[in-house]
Design a protein around this motif. Structure first.
Motif, PDB file in Angstrom:
ATOM      1  N   PRO A 106       0.810  -1.227   0.000  1.00 41.27           N
ATOM      2  CA  PRO A 106       0.000   0.000   0.000  1.00 41.27           C
ATOM      3  C   PRO A 106       0.841   1.273   0.000  1.00 41.27           C
ATOM      4  O   PRO A 106       0.376   2.327  -0.399  1.00 41.27           O
ATOM      5  N   GLY A 107       2.105   1.199   0.433  1.00 45.11           N
ATOM      6  CA  GLY A 107       2.965   2.376   0.484  1.00 45.11           C
ATOM      7  C   GLY A 107       3.625   2.747  -0.825  1.00 45.11           C
ATOM      8  O   GLY A 107       4.254   3.799  -0.926  1.00 45.11           O
ATOM      9  N   TYR A 108       3.473   1.917  -1.856  1.00 48.25           N
ATOM     10  CA  TYR A 108       4.096   2.185  -3.154  1.00 48.25           C
ATOM     11  C   TYR A 108       3.646   3.550  -3.664  1.00 48.25           C
ATOM     12  O   TYR A 108       2.468   3.885  -3.647  1.00 48.25           O
ATOM     13  N   VAL A 109       4.608   4.353  -4.122  1.00 49.22           N
ATOM     14  CA  VAL A 109       4.340   5.741  -4.512  1.00 49.22           C
ATOM     15  C   VAL A 109       3.219   5.857  -5.544  1.00 49.22           C
ATOM     16  O   VAL A 109       2.403   6.778  -5.478  1.00 49.22           O
ATOM     17  N   ASN A 110       3.137   4.958  -6.490  1.00 50.02           N
ATOM     18  CA  ASN A 110       2.097   5.066  -7.515  1.00 50.02           C
ATOM     19  C   ASN A 110       0.726   4.624  -7.026  1.00 50.02           C
ATOM     20  O   ASN A 110      -0.244   4.684  -7.779  1.00 50.02           O
ATOM     21  N   ARG A 111       0.620   4.193  -5.785  1.00 49.07           N
ATOM     22  CA  ARG A 111      -0.675   3.901  -5.160  1.00 49.07           C
ATOM     23  C   ARG A 111      -1.150   5.084  -4.314  1.00 49.07           C
ATOM     24  O   ARG A 111      -2.242   5.059  -3.759  1.00 49.07           O
ATOM     25  N   GLN A 112      -0.302   6.101  -4.189  1.00 48.20           N
ATOM     26  CA  GLN A 112      -0.636   7.264  -3.372  1.00 48.20           C
ATOM     27  C   GLN A 112      -1.447   8.264  -4.194  1.00 48.20           C
ATOM     28  O   GLN A 112      -1.345   8.309  -5.420  1.00 48.20           O
ATOM     29  N   PRO A 113      -2.255   9.082  -3.521  1.00 45.50           N
ATOM     30  CA  PRO A 113      -3.009  10.104  -4.264  1.00 45.50           C
ATOM     31  C   PRO A 113      -2.071  11.170  -4.818  1.00 45.50           C
ATOM     32  O   PRO A 113      -0.993  11.411  -4.268  1.00 45.50           O
ATOM     33  N   TYR A 114      -2.473  11.781  -5.903  1.00 46.69           N
ATOM     34  CA  TYR A 114      -1.735  12.895  -6.484  1.00 46.69           C
ATOM     35  C   TYR A 114      -2.207  14.139  -5.752  1.00 46.69           C
ATOM     36  O   TYR A 114      -3.356  14.525  -5.868  1.00 46.69           O
ATOM     37  N   LEU A 115      -1.337  14.767  -4.963  1.00 48.54           N
ATOM     38  CA  LEU A 115      -1.717  15.911  -4.137  1.00 48.54           C
ATOM     39  C   LEU A 115      -1.665  17.215  -4.931  1.00 48.54           C
ATOM     40  O   LEU A 115      -0.890  17.352  -5.870  1.00 48.54           O
ATOM     41  N   ARG A 116      -2.489  18.149  -4.509  1.00 55.57           N
ATOM     42  CA  ARG A 116      -2.561  19.466  -5.155  1.00 55.57           C
ATOM     43  C   ARG A 116      -1.201  20.165  -5.076  1.00 55.57           C
ATOM     44  O   ARG A 116      -0.557  20.175  -4.037  1.00 55.57           O
ATOM     45  N   GLU A 117      -0.778  20.760  -6.188  1.00 58.27           N
ATOM     46  CA  GLU A 117       0.486  21.490  -6.210  1.00 58.27           C
ATOM     47  C   GLU A 117       0.375  22.737  -5.338  1.00 58.27           C
ATOM     48  O   GLU A 117      -0.631  23.443  -5.375  1.00 58.27           O
ATOM     49  N   ALA A 118       1.421  23.010  -4.578  1.00 55.18           N
ATOM     50  CA  ALA A 118       1.418  24.120  -3.631  1.00 55.18           C
ATOM     51  C   ALA A 118       1.621  25.474  -4.300  1.00 55.18           C
ATOM     52  O   ALA A 118       1.204  26.496  -3.770  1.00 55.18           O
ATOM     53  N   ALA A 119       2.271  25.478  -5.464  1.00 56.07           N
ATOM     54  CA  ALA A 119       2.630  26.744  -6.110  1.00 56.07           C
ATOM     55  C   ALA A 119       2.901  26.495  -7.593  1.00 56.07           C
ATOM     56  O   ALA A 119       3.050  25.344  -8.015  1.00 56.07           O
ATOM     57  N   PRO A 120       2.974  27.567  -8.381  1.00 61.74           N
ATOM     58  CA  PRO A 120       3.384  27.388  -9.779  1.00 61.74           C
ATOM     59  C   PRO A 120       4.750  26.702  -9.827  1.00 61.74           C
ATOM     60  O   PRO A 120       5.536  26.806  -8.886  1.00 61.74           O
ATOM     61  N   PRO A 121       5.045  26.021 -10.919  1.00 63.64           N
ATOM     62  CA  PRO A 121       6.323  25.298 -11.000  1.00 63.64           C
ATOM     63  C   PRO A 121       7.520  26.222 -11.129  1.00 63.64           C
ATOM     64  O   PRO A 121       7.416  27.340 -11.617  1.00 63.64           O
ATOM     65  N   ASP A 122       8.651  25.730 -10.676  1.00 65.65           N
ATOM     66  CA  ASP A 122       9.926  26.387 -10.918  1.00 65.65           C
ATOM     67  C   ASP A 122      10.274  26.106 -12.382  1.00 65.65           C
ATOM     68  O   ASP A 122      10.155  24.965 -12.836  1.00 65.65           O
ATOM     69  N   LYS A 123      10.696  27.116 -13.135  1.00 64.21           N
ATOM     70  CA  LYS A 123      11.008  26.924 -14.562  1.00 64.21           C
ATOM     71  C   LYS A 123      12.011  25.802 -14.798  1.00 64.21           C
ATOM     72  O   LYS A 123      11.962  25.119 -15.810  1.00 64.21           O
ATOM     73  N   ARG A 124      12.929  25.599 -13.856  1.00 69.09           N
ATOM     74  CA  ARG A 124      13.938  24.548 -14.017  1.00 69.09           C
ATOM     75  C   ARG A 124      13.336  23.151 -13.952  1.00 69.09           C
ATOM     76  O   ARG A 124      13.967  22.181 -14.362  1.00 69.09           O
ATOM     77  N   CYS A 125      12.130  23.044 -13.434  1.00 73.68           N
ATOM     78  CA  CYS A 125      11.501  21.734 -13.222  1.00 73.68           C
ATOM     79  C   CYS A 125      10.398  21.434 -14.232  1.00 73.68           C
ATOM     80  O   CYS A 125       9.691  20.439 -14.102  1.00 73.68           O
ATOM     81  N   LEU A 126      10.251  22.269 -15.239  1.00 75.45           N
ATOM     82  CA  LEU A 126       9.212  22.067 -16.246  1.00 75.45           C
ATOM     83  C   LEU A 126       9.597  20.991 -17.253  1.00 75.45           C
ATOM     84  O   LEU A 126      10.765  20.837 -17.596  1.00 75.45           O
ATOM     85  N   SER A 127       8.596  20.298 -17.742  1.00 74.51           N
ATOM     86  CA  SER A 127       8.778  19.261 -18.756  1.00 74.51           C
ATOM     87  C   SER A 127       7.942  19.602 -19.981  1.00 74.51           C
ATOM     88  O   SER A 127       6.728  19.760 -19.868  1.00 74.51           O
ATOM     89  N   TYR A 128       8.585  19.689 -21.145  1.00 75.11           N
ATOM     90  CA  TYR A 128       7.815  19.978 -22.359  1.00 75.11           C
ATOM     91  C   TYR A 128       6.983  18.774 -22.791  1.00 75.11           C
ATOM     92  O   TYR A 128       6.008  18.918 -23.500  1.00 75.11           O
ATOM     93  N   THR A 129       7.345  17.572 -22.376  1.00 78.86           N
ATOM     94  CA  THR A 129       6.570  16.378 -22.750  1.00 78.86           C
ATOM     95  C   THR A 129       5.435  16.081 -21.785  1.00 78.86           C
ATOM     96  O   THR A 129       4.459  15.459 -22.180  1.00 78.86           O
ATOM     97  N   HIS A 130       5.541  16.503 -20.523  1.00 74.47           N
ATOM     98  CA  HIS A 130       4.554  16.116 -19.513  1.00 74.47           C
ATOM     99  C   HIS A 130       3.666  17.254 -19.013  1.00 74.47           C
ATOM    100  O   HIS A 130       2.544  16.990 -18.578  1.00 74.47           O
ATOM    101  N   ASP A 131       4.139  18.497 -19.023  1.00 75.64           N
ATOM    102  CA  ASP A 131       3.433  19.577 -18.340  1.00 75.64           C
ATOM    103  C   ASP A 131       2.505  20.363 -19.252  1.00 75.64           C
ATOM    104  O   ASP A 131       2.927  20.909 -20.271  1.00 75.64           O
ATOM    105  N   ARG A 132       1.256  20.442 -18.828  1.00 77.90           N
ATOM    106  CA  ARG A 132       0.235  21.159 -19.598  1.00 77.90           C
ATOM    107  C   ARG A 132       0.495  22.659 -19.650  1.00 77.90           C
ATOM    108  O   ARG A 132       0.076  23.330 -20.574  1.00 77.90           O
TER     109      ARG A 132
END
Length: 158
Positions: free
Chosen positions: A92-118
């Motif tokens: 039950p502790g496996y990360v992909n079984r955990q809920p996706y939590l609300r993001e606390a803030a806009p992303p840091d530009k260094r952490c953006l993904s052109y393939t994954h981020d809307r």
């Protein structure tokens, strides 16, 4: 090699633990940018930058978002080992079984993904030749958007 290895977009690994060993050659650049853990409020927030050195290794959770910068010059060889544990993945502790939590803030530009981020295009231009990814992202899921995310992007368009 410089001019050939043009970085690696932000992503997580399909591993529980990743080992990244720099085997060498002479090179400049190609730092690894490390961001938050998948599904956490800080998923797309900057955590650290790691510069590879011959003979040294970085060990990180596969669920940690990361990406490699371009090699500025020379050539680098790395050994990447992706480790999985079937017992952990069934737990039950496996990360992909955990809920996706609300993001606390806009992303840091260094952490953006052109393939994954809307919302990639809201913060920076798509790399040349990669505009085809515009509108294809899934992250963050609509229910996990940070408060100031554009209303049109908060809709689940899948």
């Amino acid at each position: 090699k410089a001019g050939q290895d043009l970085g690696l977009d932000m992503h997580t690994d399909d591993s529980d633990v990743t080992v990244n060993v720099c085997l060498g050659k002479d090179f400049r650049g190609a730092a690894l940018t490390v961001c938050g853990d998948s599904r956490s409020p800080s998923h797309r927030q900057f955590y650290a930058s790691y510069s590879h050195e011959r003979g040294r290794a970085l060990l990180h959770l596969g669920s940690r978002r990361h990406g490699a910068d371009d090699i500025a010059s020379g050539e680098r060889n790395n050994l990447i080992v992706w480790n999985q544990n079937a017992r952990y993945r069934a737990s039950p502790g496996y990360v992909n079984r955990q809920p996706y939590l609300r993001e606390a803030a806009p992303p840091d530009k260094r952490c953006l993904s052109y393939t994954h981020d809307r919302d990639f295009g809201d913060f920076t231009a798509y790399p040349p030749g990669l505009e085809e990814f515009r509108g294809r992202g899934w992250c963050p899921p609509a229910f996990a958007c940070y408060d100031s995310m554009a209303p049109a992007l908060k809709k689940d368009e899948l």
